[in-house]
Enzyme design. Structure first.
Site, PDB file in Angstrom:
ATOM      1  N   GLU A 123       0.841  -1.210   0.000  1.00 44.21           N
ATOM      2  CA  GLU A 123       0.000   0.000   0.000  1.00 44.21           C
ATOM      3  C   GLU A 123       0.872   1.255   0.000  1.00 44.21           C
ATOM      4  O   GLU A 123       0.552   2.254  -0.645  1.00 44.21           O
ATOM      5  CB  GLU A 123      -0.926  -0.024   1.229  1.00 44.21           C
ATOM      6  N   GLU A 174       1.967   1.691  -3.439  1.00 47.62           N
ATOM      7  CA  GLU A 174       0.835   2.167  -4.241  1.00 47.62           C
ATOM      8  C   GLU A 174       0.639   3.677  -4.020  1.00 47.62           C
ATOM      9  O   GLU A 174       0.409   4.433  -4.957  1.00 47.62           O
ATOM     10  CB  GLU A 174      -0.439   1.405  -3.841  1.00 47.62           C
ATOM     11  N   CYS A 232      -8.501  -2.111   4.235  1.00 53.86           N
ATOM     12  CA  CYS A 232      -8.408  -3.351   5.015  1.00 53.86           C
ATOM     13  C   CYS A 232      -9.633  -3.635   5.865  1.00 53.86           C
ATOM     14  O   CYS A 232      -9.745  -4.691   6.472  1.00 53.86           O
ATOM     15  CB  CYS A 232      -7.146  -3.366   5.866  1.00 53.86           C
ATOM     16  N   SER A 239      -7.599   1.944  -1.934  1.00 51.95           N
ATOM     17  CA  SER A 239      -6.376   1.227  -2.284  1.00 51.95           C
ATOM     18  C   SER A 239      -6.775  -0.097  -2.910  1.00 51.95           C
ATOM     19  O   SER A 239      -7.766  -0.712  -2.524  1.00 51.95           O
ATOM     20  CB  SER A 239      -5.567   0.981  -1.011  1.00 51.95           C
ATOM     21  N   LYS A 299     -15.578  -9.676   8.205  1.00 51.00           N
ATOM     22  CA  LYS A 299     -14.526 -10.510   7.618  1.00 51.00           C
ATOM     23  C   LYS A 299     -15.101 -11.814   7.088  1.00 51.00           C
ATOM     24  O   LYS A 299     -14.566 -12.409   6.166  1.00 51.00           O
ATOM     25  CB  LYS A 299     -13.448 -10.817   8.667  1.00 51.00           C
ATOM     26  N   GLU A 349     -16.313 -10.855   3.794  1.00 56.15           N
ATOM     27  CA  GLU A 349     -15.176 -10.606   2.898  1.00 56.15           C
ATOM     28  C   GLU A 349     -14.608 -11.928   2.366  1.00 56.15           C
ATOM     29  O   GLU A 349     -14.379 -12.091   1.168  1.00 56.15           O
ATOM     30  CB  GLU A 349     -14.085  -9.837   3.655  1.00 56.15           C
ATOM     31  N   GLU A 379     -14.271 -12.646  -5.442  1.00 55.86           N
ATOM     32  CA  GLU A 379     -12.923 -12.261  -5.888  1.00 55.86           C
ATOM     33  C   GLU A 379     -11.828 -12.709  -4.927  1.00 55.86           C
ATOM     34  O   GLU A 379     -10.656 -12.472  -5.168  1.00 55.86           O
ATOM     35  CB  GLU A 379     -12.850 -10.752  -6.162  1.00 55.86           C
ATOM     36  N   CYS A 412     -10.330  -2.028  14.848  1.00 56.96           N
ATOM     37  CA  CYS A 412     -10.618  -3.458  15.036  1.00 56.96           C
ATOM     38  C   CYS A 412     -10.748  -3.868  16.496  1.00 56.96           C
ATOM     39  O   CYS A 412     -11.464  -4.816  16.809  1.00 56.96           O
ATOM     40  CB  CYS A 412      -9.539  -4.300  14.389  1.00 56.96           C
TER      41      CYS A 412
END
Ligand SMILES: Cc1cc2nc3c(=O)[nH]c(=O)nc-3n(C[C@H](O)[C@H](O)[C@H](O)COP(=O)(O)O)c2cc1C
Ligand code: SF4
Ligand code: SF4
Ligand code: SF4
Ligand code: SF4
Ligand code: FES
Lengths: 568, 433
Positions: A278, A281, A298, A318, A357, A360, A365, A502
């Site tokens: 990242e 990036e 994230c 990102s 999560k 996710e 993907e 988190c």
């Protein structure tokens, strides 16, 4: 200060305090159900009734402010009887399925039922079975158990500004419903699970996937590995009676080994990797001139939020996958090759503070290895349940180390667990990459803490980089609106879906309130301070990984495994 | 002695309701013209002197309410007229809405002038579409003639009124739910504080009054507070619109001075009960009100006298029930009403009404026990003392008062006996199961 008497005991409390708060000061815990210390006063459950000298009838302690000279009686027969009657009324329309309820022993209603000891209900049993909503991969809604306190609604509407659930109907039919009563999965719900933390009973909870893990652990053909997110090590101790903020990393690793995992790894490792990818990036965007701001990616609840409410910002995210998914992708490629086990025989479990999560990991993907990269996501609460089921008392365990290679990590990786951590970790690395100079001070305290929106400017080689750090989706919405109106021009923004980041995630132990979040935040930074390596780019295993497998940051292989190409 | 008066209902049916000209011919808008020459506090003083108390049910002194509103230091202030009239057996506001809407508009405009309010609403229950049409038309006419709208009577002061249609729930009449509903949200009561007077419509100070309350104002301003007060008792000023219904010969809306006894109302004004029937009890103030026996009919309609006896007048509904009715059967209707109307937000009301309904049904089908009688009291009591809003607080008033005055009939039902022969206890009247 205001002077009052609680059960004839004088106490002096701050102006604006409620009777509830004043009573707490002298050790009297008045029962509450709709009250939540981080939320507005709702006063709808009516269980907190007390008597006040001179007042007309009974008053609700949670909503009544003290006044000078007030004489409060929490323990008269009238007050006790009234509270008991309210409880009996609630129980009469409640299934009382405690033995098979996920909140057994962690339920506010059950606690009062035990305290009041209602041997026989004087009322007609009136509860209705309502079909559970299990459409979401992350949370289950079981409205048969709902006591209509409204705490979930406030979180979803006011703190997260998602508004997937709202009050609907009236009388007997009054309930917490989605728009058009759609299954949760078909609504705007981002699966953050904050509602499950707010719920005093077992009416909204994480979807348990423990059985899948037990099955894998019992399969001798399977190589079962586990990764643990940064925030879990400072929270899971609470499930075993330790104080909030207790650091139990080594004990947790021991417990996981005892449960039978073949290898125990640390998501902090892929957090370090995220910083490298990242960070690069970001540097690339600086060269290319945007798009800015770049948002961190994230937090899956945050990604869902952007997709549902602000699709125009998808390209600002990102392209990096979250550390959890980077781990899964590497586990079934690099690691599989390294240990010579086919990816089909590797079972990847994540221990996450988060319910989103689960969503996710189930996304289409997230199969860069060719199969599902992360097989099962367990929340902190689920892991604690597995440990308890095994008769293990986490407190008493000796400490163990994470396994190699994904067990060597940095302090930068661990602070991902608190709001501001990703930003701080990124600065610790990007600064040194760009300036090629050692940072004198690694701590960036401006971006730490529970505050919803934090801003800072970082000077890197004469370039002023404007950053912002946001936690909770309500605050994210606020910031996005500002950006849309052209009132803010950041380069880099960290967004965490849950309040506090988190450590305050929707899968964390019941009892996650801001007070507790604060303790966990402090613990996270303590872990960081004690790490021998505190910057991601100084983690040697990261560079081994690049040498042996990925090539270089942002390489084609990195892109295939660690980034999302077309989706955002 | 004159039993009924025409202080606020003067000229009902004699003028076209939306005709400003005709309203002016009967003295309309004189109060407004007078008010704009007075200091706001002078107007408020007259209202205080009038001893006017809110006619929507809670009987809060109107002068004090207006004075508090005047001193709230936050603008703009809004005015809402509560024309939800949802209390069963109440249909008195409709008389004003349908026949004298301009008197209401004048009263509201005076309030607006005092509070410098730019905007008011008349929240009319959805079941009154005709009234909504008449009031809307009256508003338009008043605007055309310069008594409402921009630059009223050349003072530079502007006040607009909008008619809102009620959402159909009884609880929407509760003032904070009324505000929620006016904002387009679902009508559920808000937590107080903040009070509506400080933070009401769109979070701004809001004055909420009942239709009849506003309609009293023009008289008070024009004739003076003392004159108005003089019609009533020492403690309750003026007159009250009462809705006489049930087993009585002349049902209808009457304007009576405070101090009239229930007996005078029922027998002299209402013509008594139909031949051969005996009065069993009277319910005051609609379904949320207490039921009292024949022996208490000499009580005066006066807030203070009623309060001493633990009673309230509510909106002014007076229901006469004769001895052909069964108390339990009567309670069933009431319980079903509140069960249905509970907004569901708070435990005592949501769960309490559910329990009451189950209990009353037990008395009807012959399965009730002495314990159930105690349970009704217990539930009723917790609702009265612990409900979130007035709906739940008063939903068991009828139950508790009927148990107080007619307990023996409950006991008879436990023994499967219904004096009125209405409950048939599951088809077996002899009580053998
Ligand atoms: C459940 C409930 C329903 C009510 N319904 C009405 C109503 O229909 N009309 C009304 O004027 N007031 C109603 N009220 C009283 C209002 O809350 C409020 O007190 C009143 O509108 C104030 O105006 P007043 O002071 O002029 O009476 C209701 C109150 C409760 C608790
Ligand atoms: S929600 Fe609480 S009281 Fe209800 S069944 Fe579960 S543990 Fe028991
Ligand atoms: S999971 Fe999050 S978004 Fe979904 S209903 Fe709960 S609080 Fe709302
Ligand atoms: S689901 Fe839980 S938090 Fe939401 S209203 Fe019901 S009991 Fe309260
Ligand atoms: S008493 Fe409670 S449930 Fe009943 S209408 Fe009022 S707020 Fe709603
Ligand atoms: S805790 Fe006070 S009313 Fe619910």
């Amino acid at each position: 200060m205001v002077n009052v008497k609680i059960n004839n005991i004088p106490v002096s409390v701050e102006e604006g305090s409620t009777i509830l708060e004043a009573a707490k000061k002298v050790g009297v815990e008045i029962p509450t159900l709709c009250y939540h210390e981080d939320q507005s006063v709702k006063a709808n459950c009516r269980i907190c009734l007390v008597e006040v000298k001179g007042a007309k009838g009974l008053v609700t302690a949670c909503s009544t402010k003290v006044t000078e000279g007030m004489e409060i009686y929490t323990n008269t027969k009238k007050a006790r009887d009234a509270r008991k009657t309210v409880l009996e009324l609630i129980l009469a329309s409640h299934p009382m399925d405690c033995l098979k309820c996920i909140r057994n022993q962690k339920c506010e209603l059950q606690k009062y039922a035990a305290e009041f000891f209602i041997e026989e209900l004087p009322f007609e049993i009136t509860y209705q079975m309502i079909e559970k909503d299990e459409s979401s991969p992350a949370i289950v809604k079981d409205l048969s158990k709902c006591i209509k306190c409204g705490r979930c609604v406030e979180v979803c509407q006011s703190i997260q500004t998602v508004g997937a659930i709202a009050y609907s109907h009236r009388s007997d039919e009054y309930r917490i419903a989605t728009l058009f009563e759609l299954p949760l999965y078909e609504t705007v719900c981002v699966h953050c699970g904050q509602c499950s933390l707010a719920c005093p009973v077992g009416a909204i909870y994480e979807k348990s996937e423990i059985e899948k893990v037990w099955r894998a652990l019992g399969d001798p053909e399977m190589h079962v590995i586990v990764q643990t997110a940064p925030a879990v090590r400072v929270s899971i101790g609470e499930e075993f009676g330790l104080e909030p903020g207790s650091i139990v990393t080594g004990k947790m690793v021991t417990a996981l080994k005892m449960l039978g995992f073949d290898k125990v790894f640390d998501t902090d490792f892929t957090a370090d990797l995220t910083i490298i990818e990242e960070g690069n990036e970001f540097l690339q965007r600086l060269e290319k001139g945007g798009p800015f701001p770049m948002f961190t990616s994230c937090s899956p609840g945050w990604i869902n939020f952007v997709e549902r409410f602000y699709p125009e910002f998808i390209h600002n995210l990102s392209t990096c996958k979250s550390p959890q998914q980077m781990f899964g992708a590497l586990a079934k490629t690099y690691y599989a090759e390294k240990i010579g086990i086919p990816k089909e025989k590797i079972f990847v479990v994540s221990i996450m503070p988060c319910t989103a999560k689960k969503y996710e990991a189930a996304r289409e993907e997230m199969k860069s290895s060719g199969v599902r990269d992360v097989d099962v996501v367990l929340t902190t609460r689920e892991l604690a349940r597995m440990i308890r089921e095994s008769g293990i008392d986490l407190k008493k365990l000796p400490e163990s180390e994470y396994d190699l290679p994904f067990g060597i990590t940095s302090g930068a990786g661990v602070i991902f667990g608190a709001s501001g951590g990703v930003m701080e970790a990124a600065i610790r690395t990007v600064y040194e990459i760009v300036t090629k100079k050692e940072l004198q001070k690694l701590d960036f305290k401006d971006v730490r803490g529970l505050e919803g929106i934090k801003e800072a400017t970082v000077n890197i080689n004469g370039l002023s980089i404007k950053v912002a750090v946001v936690n909770s989706l309500g605050k994210a919405r606020e910031l996005l609106e500002k950006i849309k109106k052209g009132e803010a021009d950041y380069h880099f923004v960290e967004v965490m879906c849950c309040p506090g980041g988190c450590i305050g995630g929707g899968g964390q132990p019941i009892g996650t309130v801001n007070r507790v979040r604060q303790e966990r935040i402090e613990a996270i930074y303590e872990v960081d301070r004690n790490m021998p390596i505190r910057q991601s780019h100084k983690n040697p295993v990261i560079w081994t990984l690049y040498e042996e497998f990925l090539g270089e940051p942002l390489s084609e292989k990195s892109h295939n495994l660690l980034h999302i190409g077309t989706v955002h | 002695m004159q039993k009924t008066l025409n202080i606020i209902t003067e000229n009902v049916g004699q003028i076209r309701p939306d005709s400003v000209d005709e309203y002016i011919k009967i003295g309309g808008f004189e109060a407004l013209k007078k008010a704009i020459t007075m200091h706001p506090l002078e107007v408020i003083e007259e209202i205080k002197k009038s001893k006017l108390q809110g006619r929507g049910g809670a009987a809060y002194p109107t002068g004090i309410k207006w004075e508090q509103a005047y001193y709230v230091d936050k603008n703009p202030k809004y005015i809402i007229c509560n024309a939800d009239e949802g209390e069963p057996g109440t249909f008195k506001d409709k008389v004003i809405l349908d026949y004298l809407p301009l008197r209401l508009i004048e009263g509201m405009t005076i309030a607006a002038y005092i509070l410098k309010s730019p905007k008011g609403f008349i929240y009319i229950r959805g079941e009154y579409p005709e009234s909504q049409r008449i009031v809307s038309s009256a508003i338009k006419e008043a605007e055309k003639m310069g008594y409402l709208g921009d630059d009223i009577l050349g003072t530079g002061f502007s006040f607009h009124i909008e008619v809102l249609s009620g959402a159909g729930a009884y609880v929407c009449g509760e003032n904070s739910a009324l505000v929620e509903s006016s904002e387009g949200k679902s009508g559920r009561p808000r937590i107080k504080p903040p009070f509506i007077k400080n933070s009401g419509y769109l979070g701004m100070p809001t004055l909420v009054n009942n239709v009849e309350t506003f309609a009293c104002v023009p008289y008070i301003v024009k004739e003076g507070g003392e004159k108005f007060a003089g019609y009533g008792t020492e403690f309750s000023g003026g007159t009250k619109l009462v809705c006489l219904s049930g087993n009585v010969k002349n049902r209808g809306v009457y304007e009576v001075p405070f101090g009239t006894t229930l007996r005078e109302l029922i027998y002299d004004i209402g013509g008594g009960l139909p031949e051969g029937r005996k009065l069993k009890f009277v319910q005051l103030g609609g379904s949320s009100g207490p039921c009292i026996p024949e022996s208490m009919l000499d009580i005066k309609i006066c807030y203070k006298d009623l309060k001493v006896k633990g009673l309230t007048l509510g909106s002014g509904a007076i229901l006469v029930v004769d001895d052909s009715n069964c108390i339990i059967d009567f309670l069933k209707c009431i319980t079903e009403f509140f069960y249905h109307e509970s907004c569901g937000k708070c435990t005592p009301c949501r769960e309490g009404n559910k329990q009451l309904l189950a209990l009353v049904n037990k008395f009807i089908n012959g399965s009730a026990t002495y314990n159930d009688l105690e349970t009704i009291k217990k539930v009723g009591q917790i609702m009265k003392e612990a409900a979130f809003c007035g709906l739940g607080e008063t939903a068991a008033t009828a139950h508790l008062s009927l148990i107080k005055y007619f307990e023996e009939e409950f006991v008879e039902h436990i023994n499967k006996k219904c004096r009125a022969n209405i409950c048939n206890f599951g088809g077996d009247k002899d009580g053998k199961r």
